[in-house]
Design a protein around this motif. Structure first.
Motif, PDB file in Angstrom:
ATOM      1  N   LYS A  16       0.847  -0.791   0.081  1.00 29.72           N
ATOM      2  CA  LYS A  16      -0.061  -0.122  -0.288  1.00 29.72           C
ATOM      3  C   LYS A  16       0.611   1.146   0.104  1.00 29.72           C
ATOM      4  O   LYS A  16       0.428   2.311   1.069  1.00 29.72           O
ATOM      5  N   THR A  17       1.831   1.368  -0.992  1.00 28.95           N
ATOM      6  CA  THR A  17       2.522   2.225  -0.498  1.00 28.95           C
ATOM      7  C   THR A  17       2.200   3.581  -1.684  1.00 28.95           C
ATOM      8  O   THR A  17       1.907   5.019  -1.432  1.00 28.95           O
ATOM      9  N   PHE A  18       1.754   3.252  -3.500  1.00 30.26           N
ATOM     10  CA  PHE A  18       1.502   4.731  -3.892  1.00 30.26           C
ATOM     11  C   PHE A  18      -0.124   3.971  -4.691  1.00 30.26           C
ATOM     12  O   PHE A  18      -0.536   3.619  -5.605  1.00 30.26           O
ATOM     13  N   ALA A  19      -0.566   5.262  -4.166  1.00 28.27           N
ATOM     14  CA  ALA A  19      -1.943   5.197  -4.943  1.00 28.27           C
ATOM     15  C   ALA A  19      -2.246   6.501  -5.736  1.00 28.27           C
ATOM     16  O   ALA A  19      -1.254   8.056  -5.422  1.00 28.27           O
ATOM     17  N   LEU A  20      -2.595   6.402  -6.958  1.00 29.27           N
ATOM     18  CA  LEU A  20      -2.475   7.004  -8.451  1.00 29.27           C
ATOM     19  C   LEU A  20      -3.888   7.541  -8.534  1.00 29.27           C
ATOM     20  O   LEU A  20      -4.976   7.175  -8.753  1.00 29.27           O
ATOM     21  N   VAL A  21      -4.665   8.922  -8.283  1.00 29.10           N
ATOM     22  CA  VAL A  21      -6.113   9.110  -8.196  1.00 29.10           C
ATOM     23  C   VAL A  21      -5.796  10.390  -9.422  1.00 29.10           C
ATOM     24  O   VAL A  21      -5.564  11.120  -9.177  1.00 29.10           O
ATOM     25  N   ASN A  44      10.879   9.069 -14.678  1.00 26.13           N
ATOM     26  CA  ASN A  44      11.629   7.170 -13.715  1.00 26.13           C
ATOM     27  C   ASN A  44      10.041   6.599 -12.848  1.00 26.13           C
ATOM     28  O   ASN A  44      10.208   5.827 -11.774  1.00 26.13           O
ATOM     29  N   VAL A  45       8.632   8.167 -12.897  1.00 25.53           N
ATOM     30  CA  VAL A  45       8.247   6.929 -12.220  1.00 25.53           C
ATOM     31  C   VAL A  45       6.818   6.587 -12.630  1.00 25.53           C
ATOM     32  O   VAL A  45       5.914   7.124 -13.860  1.00 25.53           O
ATOM     33  N   ALA A  46       6.623   4.694 -12.701  1.00 24.50           N
ATOM     34  CA  ALA A  46       5.872   4.325 -13.872  1.00 24.50           C
ATOM     35  C   ALA A  46       3.990   4.112 -13.145  1.00 24.50           C
ATOM     36  O   ALA A  46       4.021   3.745 -12.160  1.00 24.50           O
ATOM     37  N   SER A 327      10.611  20.658  -6.812  1.00 21.87           N
ATOM     38  CA  SER A 327      10.592  21.059  -5.753  1.00 21.87           C
ATOM     39  C   SER A 327      11.154  20.114  -5.074  1.00 21.87           C
ATOM     40  O   SER A 327      11.313  18.511  -5.118  1.00 21.87           O
ATOM     41  N   GLU A 328      11.739  20.353  -3.585  1.00 25.37           N
ATOM     42  CA  GLU A 328      12.875  19.717  -2.695  1.00 25.37           C
ATOM     43  C   GLU A 328      11.754  18.669  -2.435  1.00 25.37           C
ATOM     44  O   GLU A 328      11.519  16.574  -2.420  1.00 25.37           O
ATOM     45  N   ARG A 329       9.911  18.953  -2.038  1.00 27.67           N
ATOM     46  CA  ARG A 329       9.223  17.837  -1.956  1.00 27.67           C
ATOM     47  C   ARG A 329       8.637  16.939  -2.698  1.00 27.67           C
ATOM     48  O   ARG A 329       8.441  15.545  -2.189  1.00 27.67           O
ATOM     49  N   PHE A 330       8.818  17.359  -4.152  1.00 25.22           N
ATOM     50  CA  PHE A 330       8.661  16.105  -4.662  1.00 25.22           C
ATOM     51  C   PHE A 330       9.350  15.572  -5.714  1.00 25.22           C
ATOM     52  O   PHE A 330       9.385  14.240  -5.486  1.00 25.22           O
ATOM     53  N   ARG A 331      10.698  16.010  -5.117  1.00 28.12           N
ATOM     54  CA  ARG A 331      11.430  15.419  -5.869  1.00 28.12           C
ATOM     55  C   ARG A 331      12.316  14.198  -4.190  1.00 28.12           C
ATOM     56  O   ARG A 331      12.247  12.962  -4.566  1.00 28.12           O
ATOM     57  N   LEU A 337       9.661   6.582  -4.974  1.00 26.67           N
ATOM     58  CA  LEU A 337       8.194   6.058  -6.002  1.00 26.67           C
ATOM     59  C   LEU A 337       9.356   5.400  -7.200  1.00 26.67           C
ATOM     60  O   LEU A 337       9.338   4.442  -7.967  1.00 26.67           O
ATOM     61  N   ALA A 338       9.907   5.845  -7.519  1.00 28.15           N
ATOM     62  CA  ALA A 338      11.239   5.479  -8.725  1.00 28.15           C
ATOM     63  C   ALA A 338      11.709   4.992  -8.366  1.00 28.15           C
ATOM     64  O   ALA A 338      12.928   4.348  -9.356  1.00 28.15           O
ATOM     65  N   ALA A 339      12.762   4.754  -7.010  1.00 29.16           N
ATOM     66  CA  ALA A 339      13.301   3.280  -6.899  1.00 29.16           C
ATOM     67  C   ALA A 339      13.160   1.765  -7.312  1.00 29.16           C
ATOM     68  O   ALA A 339      11.791   1.829  -7.017  1.00 29.16           O
TER      69      ALA A 339
END
Length: 339
Positions: A16-21, A44-46, A327-331, A337-339
């Motif tokens: 339950k890491t990543f939700a796309l809305v 690199n975010v799928a 931005s730092e927060r998004f980065r 997520l890209a890891a």
């Protein structure tokens, strides 16, 4: 999933890491989604591999295609943004494609009598969508005499059935609609998720059935209209996920307010998505909101169902998202997520 007191994200529950809305927004919203998601793809975010995808109206189209193997680059070409794709995203020359998703709308009737009958049926559906309480179902004969929907989705139905399988994907996909008979939101996700028994293309049509504009979709005693009736994003469905990325084409970014008229038109969408995001943050989720800046709102215009200018909408969305990703927060979140 809660964040630690230091703000570091907890990765102990990867399922339950990543939700796309993905929110609503008409044909313009399709192009906006495509531009935003292409920017994330280049970082690199799928997004198509999110643990959960929630789609409302235009977002249901994007979500269904992502879950069936389409990439953001594919979606950019299908929403009329092929020239943007060639110039802004290094994916090579896109293959020749059909008319595309932006060419699937036509008038439901051209006769004066047909238009009048549809106007009455559409007015009923529109009023039921505005008044959130249950009512008896309209008798079938009356519903047939006064069908709702001034525009036809027949070409859209054919296109969806051509591109999408009837079966729901194995990975979680939740599409929203509004049941005008029961006066409540419904969440569709295949067998076992709800009592709505619709195949995937029909569920997408239901989520996109703008009241008064497109015909509602029937499933048994359910009469389903656009999922944006209750919320343009339905962000609450992502509760419990560590990182929530929400794309809200109909809202506006608070740090870059558009002109007064556009700001008023987007007030409800902007306020509702901000409140929904605040609730998720209080529960511990890291919520990233992607909302159009003033320049993007100007590019989108007031007619969200137009076919023209979608390349520019996607290009502006791409550029604005690339800037946000710096931005730092998004980065920080994107790196996880890209890891």
């Amino acid at each position: 999933m809660a964040s630690s007191p230091s703000g570091a994200l907890d990765k102990s529950r990867p399922e339950k890491t990543f939700a796309l809305v993905l929110g609503g927004g008409g044909l313009v919203g399709l192009a906006y989604h495509a531009g935003v998601l292409c920017a994330f793809e280049d970082a690199n975010v799928a997004t198509e591999s999110a643990d959960l995808i929630v789609g409302t109206s235009a977002g249901s189209v994007i979500g269904a295609y992502l879950r069936n193997g389409w990439t953001p680059a594919d979606l950019a070409s299908q929403t009329g943004a092929a020239s943007f794709l060639r110039s802004a995203v290094d994916k090579g020359e896109p293959a020749a494609l059909d008319e595309g998703l932006a060419q699937v709308i036509s008038p439901a009737s051209t006769s004066a009598l047909g238009i009048a009958r549809r106007a009455l049926g559409s007015a009923y559906v529109l009023s039921r969508s505005a008044l959130h309480f249950p009512v008896p179902q309209v008798p079938g004969r009356l519903a047939r005499a006064f069908p709702a929907g001034m525009l036809s989705m027949e070409a859209g139905r054919q296109r969806l059935e051509k591109d999408l399988p009837p079966e729901w994907p194995l990975r979680p996909l939740r599409l929203t609609a509004y049941d005008i008979t029961r006066g409540r939101r419904v969440v569709m996700g295949g067998p076992g998720v709800s009592d709505i028994e619709l195949d995937l293309p029909s569920a997408v049509r239901a989520s996109c059935a703008v009241p008064g504009v497109f015909p509602p979709v029937r499933s048994g005693s359910h009469v389903l209209a656009d999922g944006g009736v209750t919320s343009t994003t339905n962000l609450d469905l992502a509760a419990g996920y560590q990182v929530v990325l929400c794309v809200a084409p109909m809202a506006s970014a608070p740090g870059s307010p558009p002109g007064l008229a556009a700001r008023l038109a987007r007030t409800w969408a902007s306020r509702s998505v901000a409140l929904e995001a605040a609730r998720l943050r209080r529960s511990g989720s890291e919520v990233l909101l992607i909302r159009p800046t003033a320049a993007e709102v100007s590019t989108q215009g007031t007619n969200l169902m137009r076919h023209s200018g979608l390349d520019l909408v996607a290009e502006c969305a791409y550029d604005a998202t690339v800037a946000r990703l710096a931005s730092e927060r998004f980065r920080r979140v994107v790196d996880i997520l890209a890891a």
